[in-house]
Scaffold this active site. Structure first.
Site, PDB file in Angstrom:
ATOM      1  N   THR A 133       0.716  -1.157  -0.057  1.00  0.00           N
ATOM      2  CA  THR A 133       0.159   0.050   0.067  1.00  0.00           C
ATOM      3  C   THR A 133       0.916   1.180  -0.201  1.00  0.00           C
ATOM      4  O   THR A 133       2.069   1.310   0.444  1.00  0.00           O
ATOM      5  CB  THR A 133      -1.037  -0.053   1.245  1.00  0.00           C
ATOM      6  OG1 THR A 133      -1.555   1.234   1.505  1.00  0.00           O
ATOM      7  CG2 THR A 133       0.015  -0.446   2.533  1.00  0.00           C
ATOM      8  N   ASP A 134       0.220   2.284  -0.556  1.00  0.00           N
ATOM      9  CA  ASP A 134       0.948   3.752  -0.300  1.00  0.00           C
ATOM     10  C   ASP A 134       1.140   4.232   0.997  1.00  0.00           C
ATOM     11  O   ASP A 134       1.606   5.036   1.156  1.00  0.00           O
ATOM     12  CB  ASP A 134       0.279   4.713  -1.222  1.00  0.00           C
ATOM     13  CG  ASP A 134      -1.385   5.124  -0.959  1.00  0.00           C
ATOM     14  OD1 ASP A 134      -1.606   4.507  -0.041  1.00  0.00           O
ATOM     15  OD2 ASP A 134      -1.814   6.050  -1.743  1.00  0.00           O
ATOM     16  N   GLU A 135       0.309   3.545   1.997  1.00  0.00           N
ATOM     17  CA  GLU A 135       0.234   4.059   3.375  1.00  0.00           C
ATOM     18  C   GLU A 135       1.617   4.014   3.924  1.00  0.00           C
ATOM     19  O   GLU A 135       1.889   4.463   4.980  1.00  0.00           O
ATOM     20  CB  GLU A 135      -0.897   3.217   4.362  1.00  0.00           C
ATOM     21  CG  GLU A 135      -2.233   3.693   3.528  1.00  0.00           C
ATOM     22  CD  GLU A 135      -3.322   3.636   4.334  1.00  0.00           C
ATOM     23  OE1 GLU A 135      -3.257   3.575   5.692  1.00  0.00           O
ATOM     24  OE2 GLU A 135      -4.442   3.800   4.091  1.00  0.00           O
ATOM     25  N   TYR A 159      -1.947  -0.564  11.318  1.00  0.00           N
ATOM     26  CA  TYR A 159      -1.955  -0.889   9.775  1.00  0.00           C
ATOM     27  C   TYR A 159      -0.762  -0.783   8.884  1.00  0.00           C
ATOM     28  O   TYR A 159      -0.145  -1.660   8.376  1.00  0.00           O
ATOM     29  CB  TYR A 159      -3.221  -0.532   9.224  1.00  0.00           C
ATOM     30  CG  TYR A 159      -3.355  -0.862   7.728  1.00  0.00           C
ATOM     31  CD1 TYR A 159      -3.542  -2.146   7.284  1.00  0.00           C
ATOM     32  CD2 TYR A 159      -3.275   0.123   6.633  1.00  0.00           C
ATOM     33  CE1 TYR A 159      -3.407  -2.543   5.939  1.00  0.00           C
ATOM     34  CE2 TYR A 159      -3.329  -0.211   5.265  1.00  0.00           C
ATOM     35  CZ  TYR A 159      -3.327  -1.672   5.002  1.00  0.00           C
ATOM     36  OH  TYR A 159      -3.169  -1.813   3.604  1.00  0.00           O
ATOM     37  N   LYS A 163       2.136  -3.042   7.646  1.00  0.00           N
ATOM     38  CA  LYS A 163       2.409  -3.497   5.958  1.00  0.00           C
ATOM     39  C   LYS A 163       3.717  -3.060   5.650  1.00  0.00           C
ATOM     40  O   LYS A 163       4.339  -3.787   4.774  1.00  0.00           O
ATOM     41  CB  LYS A 163       1.254  -2.477   5.176  1.00  0.00           C
ATOM     42  CG  LYS A 163      -0.024  -3.054   4.985  1.00  0.00           C
ATOM     43  CD  LYS A 163      -0.152  -4.407   4.373  1.00  0.00           C
ATOM     44  CE  LYS A 163      -0.098  -4.598   2.958  1.00  0.00           C
ATOM     45  NZ  LYS A 163      -0.425  -5.806   2.496  1.00  0.00           N
TER      46      LYS A 163
HETATM   47  P1  NAD Z   1      -9.658  -7.082   2.413  1.00  0.00           P
HETATM   48  O1  NAD Z   1      -9.630  -6.647   3.951  1.00  0.00           O
HETATM   49  O2  NAD Z   1     -10.947  -6.708   1.621  1.00  0.00           O
HETATM   50  O3  NAD Z   1      -9.259  -8.694   2.116  1.00  0.00           O
HETATM   51  C1  NAD Z   1      -8.329  -9.269   2.769  1.00  0.00           C
HETATM   52  C2  NAD Z   1      -8.467 -10.802   2.493  1.00  0.00           C
HETATM   53  O4  NAD Z   1      -7.269 -11.638   3.232  1.00  0.00           O
HETATM   54  C3  NAD Z   1      -9.808 -11.463   3.092  1.00  0.00           C
HETATM   55  O5  NAD Z   1     -10.451 -12.340   2.314  1.00  0.00           O
HETATM   56  C4  NAD Z   1      -9.345 -12.038   4.446  1.00  0.00           C
HETATM   57  O6  NAD Z   1     -10.268 -13.316   4.774  1.00  0.00           O
HETATM   58  C5  NAD Z   1      -7.897 -12.526   4.105  1.00  0.00           C
HETATM   59  N1  NAD Z   1      -6.973 -12.958   5.097  1.00  0.00           N
HETATM   60  C6  NAD Z   1      -6.872 -12.203   6.133  1.00  0.00           C
HETATM   61  N2  NAD Z   1      -5.866 -12.751   7.213  1.00  0.00           N
HETATM   62  C7  NAD Z   1      -5.539 -14.012   6.492  1.00  0.00           C
HETATM   63  C8  NAD Z   1      -4.703 -14.726   6.765  1.00  0.00           C
HETATM   64  N3  NAD Z   1      -3.912 -14.734   8.041  1.00  0.00           N
HETATM   65  N4  NAD Z   1      -4.362 -16.071   5.861  1.00  0.00           N
HETATM   66  C9  NAD Z   1      -5.126 -15.992   4.618  1.00  0.00           C
HETATM   67  N5  NAD Z   1      -5.943 -14.967   4.367  1.00  0.00           N
HETATM   68  C10 NAD Z   1      -6.303 -14.063   5.096  1.00  0.00           C
HETATM   69  O7  NAD Z   1      -8.444  -6.384   1.778  1.00  0.00           O
HETATM   70  P2  NAD Z   1      -8.476  -5.628   0.224  1.00  0.00           P
HETATM   71  O8  NAD Z   1      -8.828  -4.238   0.482  1.00  0.00           O
HETATM   72  O9  NAD Z   1      -8.927  -6.826  -0.656  1.00  0.00           O
HETATM   73  O10 NAD Z   1      -6.533  -5.721   0.255  1.00  0.00           O
HETATM   74  C11 NAD Z   1      -5.872  -6.595  -0.159  1.00  0.00           C
HETATM   75  C12 NAD Z   1      -4.202  -6.230  -0.237  1.00  0.00           C
HETATM   76  O11 NAD Z   1      -4.096  -5.120  -0.853  1.00  0.00           O
HETATM   77  C13 NAD Z   1      -3.707  -6.061   1.361  1.00  0.00           C
HETATM   78  O12 NAD Z   1      -2.630  -6.642   1.513  1.00  0.00           O
HETATM   79  C14 NAD Z   1      -3.889  -4.540   1.249  1.00  0.00           C
HETATM   80  O13 NAD Z   1      -3.025  -4.050   2.241  1.00  0.00           O
HETATM   81  C15 NAD Z   1      -3.646  -4.048   0.056  1.00  0.00           C
HETATM   82  N6  NAD Z   1      -4.121  -2.869  -0.601  1.00  0.00           N
HETATM   83  C16 NAD Z   1      -5.309  -2.493  -0.408  1.00  0.00           C
HETATM   84  C17 NAD Z   1      -5.693  -1.301  -0.823  1.00  0.00           C
HETATM   85  C18 NAD Z   1      -7.361  -0.969  -0.608  1.00  0.00           C
HETATM   86  O14 NAD Z   1      -7.538   0.274  -0.973  1.00  0.00           O
HETATM   87  N7  NAD Z   1      -8.091  -1.822  -0.310  1.00  0.00           N
HETATM   88  C19 NAD Z   1      -4.811  -0.417  -1.355  1.00  0.00           C
HETATM   89  C20 NAD Z   1      -3.541  -1.056  -1.560  1.00  0.00           C
HETATM   90  C21 NAD Z   1      -2.955  -1.982  -0.977  1.00  0.00           C
HETATM   91  O1  DAU Z   2      -4.058   4.100   0.405  1.00  0.00           O
HETATM   92  C1  DAU Z   2      -4.322   2.647   0.250  1.00  0.00           C
HETATM   93  C2  DAU Z   2      -5.288   2.040   1.686  1.00  0.00           C
HETATM   94  O2  DAU Z   2      -6.531   2.584   1.338  1.00  0.00           O
HETATM   95  C3  DAU Z   2      -5.120   0.573   1.839  1.00  0.00           C
HETATM   96  O3  DAU Z   2      -3.731   0.106   2.172  1.00  0.00           O
HETATM   97  C4  DAU Z   2      -6.206   0.322   2.958  1.00  0.00           C
HETATM   98  O4  DAU Z   2      -6.266  -1.090   2.911  1.00  0.00           O
HETATM   99  C5  DAU Z   2      -7.497   0.685   2.640  1.00  0.00           C
HETATM  100  O5  DAU Z   2      -8.503   0.479   3.788  1.00  0.00           O
HETATM  101  C6  DAU Z   2      -7.322   2.222   2.227  1.00  0.00           C
HETATM  102  O6  DAU Z   2      -6.964   2.975   3.622  1.00  0.00           O
HETATM  103  P1  DAU Z   2      -7.935   4.397   3.978  1.00  0.00           P
HETATM  104  O7  DAU Z   2      -7.899   4.647   5.541  1.00  0.00           O
HETATM  105  O8  DAU Z   2      -7.286   5.570   3.067  1.00  0.00           O
HETATM  106  O9  DAU Z   2      -9.204   4.032   3.459  1.00  0.00           O
HETATM  107  P2  DAU Z   2     -10.928   4.070   4.076  1.00  0.00           P
HETATM  108  O10 DAU Z   2     -11.857   3.758   3.003  1.00  0.00           O
HETATM  109  O11 DAU Z   2     -10.924   3.580   5.611  1.00  0.00           O
HETATM  110  O12 DAU Z   2     -10.994   5.595   4.414  1.00  0.00           O
HETATM  111  C7  DAU Z   2     -10.772   6.716   3.107  1.00  0.00           C
HETATM  112  C8  DAU Z   2     -10.582   8.028   3.872  1.00  0.00           C
HETATM  113  O13 DAU Z   2     -11.885   8.407   4.217  1.00  0.00           O
HETATM  114  C9  DAU Z   2      -9.932   8.309   4.942  1.00  0.00           C
HETATM  115  O14 DAU Z   2      -9.310   9.573   4.979  1.00  0.00           O
HETATM  116  C10 DAU Z   2     -10.781   8.102   6.047  1.00  0.00           C
HETATM  117  C11 DAU Z   2     -12.101   8.628   5.473  1.00  0.00           C
HETATM  118  N1  DAU Z   2     -13.369   8.189   6.050  1.00  0.00           N
HETATM  119  C12 DAU Z   2     -13.469   6.910   6.206  1.00  0.00           C
HETATM  120  C13 DAU Z   2     -14.610   6.138   6.876  1.00  0.00           C
HETATM  121  C14 DAU Z   2     -14.625   4.655   6.801  1.00  0.00           C
HETATM  122  C15 DAU Z   2     -14.394   8.863   6.746  1.00  0.00           C
HETATM  123  O15 DAU Z   2     -14.168  10.243   6.472  1.00  0.00           O
HETATM  124  N2  DAU Z   2     -15.465   8.421   7.065  1.00  0.00           N
HETATM  125  C16 DAU Z   2     -15.601   7.111   7.109  1.00  0.00           C
HETATM  126  O16 DAU Z   2     -16.667   6.447   7.790  1.00  0.00           O
END
Ligand code: NAD
Ligand code: DAU
Length: 358
Positions: A133-135, A159, A163
């Site tokens: 992730t970019d975080e 988190y 990561k």
């Molecule tokens: P998600 O939470 O929707 O899905 C995570 C999946 O991993 C789930 O199906 C869960 O059951 C599985 N899991 C959790 N712990 C596990 C374990 N110990 N063993 C096997 N499976 C396990 O997450 P997502 O949003 O699909 O993100 C997927 C990946 O991409 C993550 O590594 C996250 O850090 C990364 N990522 C997410 C975003 C985003 O915006 N969602 C952006 C950049 C990177």
């Molecule tokens: O940048 C990549 C990341 O983006 C991933 O690595 C994470 O897995 C993914 O969850 C996401 O993280 P964020 O914290 O940016 O996503 P989230 O959707 O939780 O929140 C997006 C923005 O919106 C953040 O600034 C917080 C804000 N927010 C979020 C929620 C859930 C609100 O203002 N209200 C809300 O209820």
């Protein structure tokens, strides 16, 4: 075949579905623990498809991983499995450390032993792709340049710290043991199958239910949004042609403050499905207490993946968010089952058995 971990989650499921939709795609071994974020129903369209083998299990279960590697002999591993929600990590970081740090470590160790035992010609093409992730880069000042791959890791939440730790482990397993790794650091994804705890799906489902739309702080935090299928295409491209040991930043060149995202969703819903009471959805916007340690701005410089690998996103934010809102409107049953928790019974109800292939 390829081994995908976390393939029942949001991005992992989109990846598996897109992968298997490619002509001549290699089969997928999908290992997922099915935490609250894993939803077997996301993969229901693959029922009976012999190219998809689903196994419920933990990336930290060394014995299981060793058995799966020995039996299925994947030529690549794509590691999506993680705890992914920042707010949950603030409430309790234990699961984040266990899966994102310890789990990644154990997976790397099992894969290292498997890799070392491969024949030289199989080692040549083997890849371990870590999805990050970019975080990990921390927070940007308003006028600072976007994160490049050279930006130092400065994670601010439990988190992102977990990561960042996993990224460092992956890097070290390459430098120390020669494991052929690739890492992608992507910005915020959105699209179908997104669990409604994250901003975009939460706003859509709350608005449709007439519930408040909780905006943290002043709503001026900036994220760089990418349609999930563009993230999946970037991962496929990096897997295919990325330089071993390298990291690739993935983003949509699409920075927007949160409040603008919420207003866009309200406007789209207004157009596609106006509220029954005739009130504008924007009336539901409610400013709430800010997230502790909230990162102010993320932005990805995706020059490397564009210039080296020719990747760019196919969707604009306008086209992607319209498709996303449309998807949620078209899938009320999915939303209802996720909200009621019934999706967790999916395997029992749908398969009437323990998870099996397909
Ligand atoms: P998600 O939470 O929707 O899905 C995570 C999946 O991993 C789930 O199906 C869960 O059951 C599985 N899991 C959790 N712990 C596990 C374990 N110990 N063993 C096997 N499976 C396990 O997450 P997502 O949003 O699909 O993100 C997927 C990946 O991409 C993550 O590594 C996250 O850090 C990364 N990522 C997410 C975003 C985003 O915006 N969602 C952006 C950049 C990177
Ligand atoms: O940048 C990549 C990341 O983006 C991933 O690595 C994470 O897995 C993914 O969850 C996401 O993280 P964020 O914290 O940016 O996503 P989230 O959707 O939780 O929140 C997006 C923005 O919106 C953040 O600034 C917080 C804000 N927010 C979020 C929620 C859930 C609100 O203002 N209200 C809300 O209820």
């Amino acid at each position: 075949m390829i081994l995908v971990t976390g393939g029942a989650g949001f991005i992992g499921a989109n990846f598996v579905l897109d992968w298997l939709a490619q002509p001549g795609a290699e089969p997928v071994l999908n290992l997922d623990k099915l935490t609250y974020a894993g939803n077997r129903e996301n993969l229901a369209s693959l029922d009976g498809d012999a190219r998809h083998v689903f196994v419920q299990g933990d990336i930290g279960d060394t014995g299981l991983i060793e058995r799966l590697l020995a039996e299925h002999r994947p030529r690549a591993i794509i590691n999506f499995a993680a705890e992914s929600h920042v707010d949950r990590s603030i409430h309790g970081a234990e699961d984040f450390i266990q899966t994102n740090v310890v789990g990644t470590f154990r997976l790397l160790e099992a894969v290292r032993h498997y890799f070392n035992a491969l024949a030289p010609q199989d080692r040549e093409g083997f890849r371990f792709l870590h999805v990050s992730t970019d975080e990990v880069y921390g927070s940007l000042a308003p006028d600072a340049p976007a994160f490049s791959e050279q930006h130092r890791h400065e994670p601010n939440s439990p988190y992102s710290a977990s990561k960042a730790a996993s990224d460092h482990l992956v890097r070290a397993w390459h430098h120390t043991y020669g494991l052929p790794v690739l890492t992608t650091n992507c910005s915020n994804n959105y699209g179908p199958l997104h669990f409604p705890e994250k901003l975009i799906p939460l706003m859509i489902v709350n608005a449709l239910a007439g519930k408040p739309l909780p905006v943290y702080g002043d709503g001026m935090q900036v994220r760089d949004w990418l349609y999930v299928k563009d993230h999946c295409s970037a991962i496929r491209r990096v897997l295919e042609a990325g330089r071993v040991g390298e990291t690739y930043n993935v983003g949509g060149w699409n920075e927007k403050p949160n409040i603008e995202i919420v207003q866009t969703i309200c406007a789209l819903l207004q157009e596609l499905q106006p509220a029954a009471d005739g009130k504008p959805y924007t009336d539901l916007i409610t400013y709430v207490k800010d997230r502790p340690g909230h990162d102010r701005r993320y932005a990805i410089d995706a020059t490397r993946i564009h210039d080296e690998l020719g990747w760019k996103p196919a969707e604009t934010f306008e086209s992607g968010i319209r498709k996303t809102v449309r998807w949620y409107l078209d899938h009320p049953e999915w939303v209802a089952r996720v909200q009621s928790g019934a999706y967790r019974d999916w395997v029992r109800v749908h398969y009437d058995a323990e998870p099996v292939a397909g």
